[in-house]
Design an enzyme around this catalytic site. Structure first.
Site, PDB file in Angstrom:
ATOM      1  N   TYR A   1       8.896  10.484   8.995  1.00 20.78           N
ATOM      2  CA  TYR A   1       9.113   9.320   8.128  1.00 20.78           C
ATOM      3  C   TYR A   1      10.498   9.262   7.504  1.00 20.78           C
ATOM      4  CZ  TYR A   1       4.276   9.530   9.215  1.00 20.78           C
ATOM      5  OH  TYR A   1       3.114   9.613   9.935  1.00 20.78           O
TER       6      TYR A   1
ATOM      7  N   ASP B   1       3.403  18.464  13.909  1.00 22.67           N
ATOM      8  CA  ASP B   1       3.388  17.504  12.801  1.00 22.67           C
ATOM      9  C   ASP B   1       2.999  18.267  11.517  1.00 22.67           C
ATOM     10  OD1 ASP B   1       2.884  14.207  12.446  1.00 22.67           O
ATOM     11  OD2 ASP B   1       1.822  15.457  10.974  1.00 22.67           O
TER      12      ASP B   1
ATOM     13  N   HIS C   1      -4.861  12.106  13.852  1.00 23.57           N
ATOM     14  CA  HIS C   1      -5.869  12.059  12.785  1.00 23.57           C
ATOM     15  C   HIS C   1      -7.113  11.263  13.179  1.00 23.57           C
ATOM     16  CE1 HIS C   1      -3.193  14.009  10.032  1.00 23.57           C
ATOM     17  NE2 HIS C   1      -2.302  13.037  10.085  1.00 23.57           N
TER      18      HIS C   1
ATOM     19  N   ASP D   1       0.872  -1.166   0.000  1.00 23.16           N
ATOM     20  CA  ASP D   1       0.000   0.000   0.000  1.00 23.16           C
ATOM     21  C   ASP D   1       0.911   1.219   0.000  1.00 23.16           C
ATOM     22  OD1 ASP D   1      -1.573   2.185   0.561  1.00 23.16           O
ATOM     23  OD2 ASP D   1      -2.747   1.186   2.128  1.00 23.16           O
TER      24      ASP D   1
ATOM     25  N   ASP E   1       7.493  14.962  10.723  1.00 24.63           N
ATOM     26  CA  ASP E   1       7.413  15.014   9.264  1.00 24.63           C
ATOM     27  C   ASP E   1       7.444  16.460   8.784  1.00 24.63           C
ATOM     28  OD1 ASP E   1       4.938  15.468  10.370  1.00 24.63           O
ATOM     29  OD2 ASP E   1       3.997  13.685   9.499  1.00 24.63           O
TER      30      ASP E   1
ATOM     31  N   HIS F   1       1.075  17.334   9.131  1.00 23.39           N
ATOM     32  CA  HIS F   1      -0.315  17.125   8.710  1.00 23.39           C
ATOM     33  C   HIS F   1      -1.256  17.789   9.707  1.00 23.39           C
ATOM     34  CE1 HIS F   1       1.958  13.638   7.061  1.00 23.39           C
ATOM     35  NE2 HIS F   1       1.231  13.901   5.978  1.00 23.39           N
TER      36      HIS F   1
HETATM   37  N1  Q9C Z   1      -2.742   9.849  -1.123  1.00 26.92           N
HETATM   38  C1  Q9C Z   1       0.791  11.097  10.333  1.00 26.92           C
HETATM   39  O1  Q9C Z   1       1.768  11.749  10.042  1.00 26.92           O
HETATM   40  N2  Q9C Z   1      -1.037  10.156   3.394  1.00 26.92           N
HETATM   41  N3  Q9C Z   1      -0.059  10.630   9.424  1.00 26.92           N
HETATM   42  C2  Q9C Z   1      -2.099   9.782   2.530  1.00 26.92           C
HETATM   43  C3  Q9C Z   1      -3.034   9.845   0.284  1.00 26.92           C
HETATM   44  C4  Q9C Z   1      -1.335   9.842   4.750  1.00 26.92           C
HETATM   45  C5  Q9C Z   1       0.126  10.947   8.043  1.00 26.92           C
HETATM   46  C6  Q9C Z   1      -1.791  10.080   1.113  1.00 26.92           C
HETATM   47  C7  Q9C Z   1      -0.448  10.554   5.721  1.00 26.92           C
HETATM   48  C8  Q9C Z   1      -0.800  10.233   7.147  1.00 26.92           C
HETATM   49  C9  Q9C Z   1       0.547  10.730  11.754  1.00 26.92           C
HETATM   50 ZN    ZN Z   2       2.104  13.770   9.988  1.00 23.78          ZN
END
Ligand code: Q9C
Ligand code: ZN
Length: 562
Positions: free
Chosen positions: A307, A174, A137, A22, A267, A176
């Protein structure tokens, strides 16, 4: 006096991983935790921390934020085979489940609550929990973005109930948007949630309209949700610090939290494939240190994303070193925020102006208009003539109104530079300290006012300063940028003069204990201000308890207040 920094880590939280292909989830690997811990050992930081055991969060604790139906769904994943796990995972956005996910998610919650307990109980001053899965999230009824239970949101609810806290600050650095945390506390004035995030005008995951700067909270929670959307990648140390100086810190100090929780994702650091930002690990030392001035130092950092293994682990080390009280490393690189960052910052400030005293006196037109306009004009002109229009005498045909606007823009920025400064320092000393990093533009420019002219301006106010080459360098840099935006010295001079003399900063004089009349006057003022001063507004016990604690050194006054 408490001392010590807690570190909570248990290898068991590395015991789950993605079992199938994935591309969305491949980056959330067990090594995120183990490599961070290895790096901590490498710097001998583990042995300097107070080690706390993890525990499982209880169902009751999880249900402070999540529904029992959702809890059942997650619990049920323990016994599923791969095919079934895939099916459950597909019900959510960017999530994978593993048979150990439930156990680890419970440990992540429990680790976070252990940290809160040890900080609130005074066993340690501050601390960090290294956990997987992350939390910010996840939502009442949904896993999301690698997150299963919302560790930090649960911790805030828990701290409110167990310790009767009335003001908790959550700083989500973070990259996001922690929409899960936003949803939980949207209407709650006792939790101030701050998040900056890669947004790119809603083109970046989680692609939500409500991640923008105008989501300020709802109902009673209006003003207690702060979103700083980054509309470009490549944000770095200067941009992050500018967001702290001009948005988070003023509001946080006005809010005056009793506990600070950090949704500590890395990140947002350099090298991260998700964030694409440029903040160096040292930046996190600075961010951490600023937050340590709040809530009497009661601070809990809880790992979220991150990451790029090396960047992540170095940044974790920087955070913990700072929590331990080590000196803060110097920052390198560009020290002025980029135009896009300034635009975002100004938009958040404008959106929050109705709710915060520290923003109330800002008299500027919406900066979005002004900076975008300047930017576009500059781009167009540069494309045509190869020169920047605003430095040319007659290139931009401004009317008086526009000139006034620019003047106010400059004035605002000067105020911003000087905002966090105690009045005992000279303005110039402060500018030197901040290394002029708060300036609106980072473009290199020709100098219109040279060192000589600068010296003569400065010497009018403080002869001593002229000797300090460093101060002058910063001022010079600053003026060069200002010159680029507006040519006319005649506007700049009186204005700079005013700033350098500290005209708009009150002089508090030497410290002396408050007299009885002063205490009573303050008391009266508090009554008046209570309606719109956040610190008073969201404290249920407010007047009596806060007043007595403010003046508890003086028992005579205590009786009067009560
Ligand atoms: N195309 C945290 O950093 N990316 N979560 C999805 C969809 C998900 C990040 C991309 C990133 C989640 C805790
Ligand atoms: Zn994040």
């Amino acid at each position: 006096m408490t001392s010590g920094t807690a570190l909570i880590y248990d290898e068991e939280m590395t015991n789950y991983k993605l079992l199938w292909d994935d591309t969305n989830c491949g980056i959330e690997v067990p090594e995120r935790l183990s490599s961070s811990y290895e790096r901590l050992k490498h710097y001998n930081l583990v042995e300097r921390c107070v080690r706390l055991p993890v525990r499982e969060g209880t169902e009751e604790e999880i249900m402070l934020v999540h529904s029992s139906d959702y809890l059942k769904v997650v619990k049920n994943t323990q016994t599923l085979n791969e095919e079934e796990l895939r099916r459950v995972s597909a019900n959510y956005d960017a999530v994978y489940f593993h048979p150990n996910s439930y156990r680890c998610a419970k440990l992540a919650v429990g680790a976070t609550l252990q940290l809160v307990d040890s900080v609130m109980g005074g066993e340690v001053h501050n601390g960090m929990a290294l956990v997987r899965p992350p939390g910010h999230h996840s939502q009442r009824n949904a896993a999301n973005g690698f997150c299963v239970f919302n560790n930090v949101a649960i911790a805030a609810e828990y701290a409110k109930r167990k310790y009767g806290l009335q003001r908790i600050l959550i700083v989500d650095w973070d990259i996001h948007h922690g929409q899960g945390i936003q949803y939980v506390f949207e209407e709650d004035p006792s939790v101030l949630y701050y998040s900056w995030h890669r947004y790119e005008h809603q083109q970046f995951w989680p692609l939500l309209r409500e991640s923008d700067y105008d989501a300020v909270g709802q109902e009673k929670g209006k003003g207690f949700n702060i979103n700083v959307p980054w509309n470009k990648v490549g944000m770095g140390n200067a941009d992050y610090l500018a967001a702290f100086f001009h948005v988070l810190l003023p509001l946080a100090f006005e809010f005056d939290p009793e506990l600070v929780l950090i949704s500590s994702g890395y990140d947002s650091g350099i090298g991260d494939p998700e964030g694409q930002m440029r903040a160096t690990p040292e930046c996190f030392a600075h961010l951490t240190r600023f937050l340590m001035h709040l809530a009497n130092g009661k601070l809990c950092a809880v790992l979220e994303g991150g990451y790029h293994l090396r960047s992540l682990s170095e940044s974790v080390c920087m955070t913990i070193k700072t929590l331990l009280g080590d000196p803060i490393p110097h920052l390198s690189g560009e020290m002025t925020p980029c135009l896009s960052a300034v635009e975002s910052i100004q938009n958040v400030r404008a959106a929050h102006k109705p709710y915060w005293k520290c923003l109330a006196y800002e008299e500027v037109p919406p900066l979005e208009d002004l900076s975008t306009k300047l930017h576009k004009a500059a781009e167009a002109e540069t494309a045509q003539t190869g020169t920047c229009p605003v430095t040319k005498d007659n290139a931009v045909n401004r009317n008086r109104d526009e000139a006034l606007k620019i003047e106010r823009f400059l004035e605002l920025h000067m105020k911003n530079i000087l905002f966090p400064v105690p009045p005992t320092k000279t303005a110039a000393a402060v500018i030197s300290e901040s290394d002029a990093r708060l300036l609106p533009s980072s473009v290199l420019v020709e100098k219109e006012i040279g060192v000589k002219e600068l010296k003569s301006i400065v010497s009018e106010f403080d002869a001593k300063l002229v000797k300090e080459e460093k101060v002058l360098n910063s001022l010079e840099k600053m003026l060069a940028v200002l010159n680029k935006i507006i040519k006319k010295e005649v506007i700049l001079k009186p204005f700079i003069a005013k700033t350098l003399t500290g005209d708009f900063m009150p002089d508090f004089g030497a410290y002396a204990p408050a007299s009885q009349e002063q205490v009573l006057a303050i008391q009266k003022l508090r009554d008046q201000l209570q309606l719109d001063w956040k610190m008073l507004q969201c404290s249920g016990k407010q007047l009596v308890s806060s007043s007595t604690s403010l003046f508890c050194g003086n028992t005579i006054f205590k009786e009067k207040i009560l």
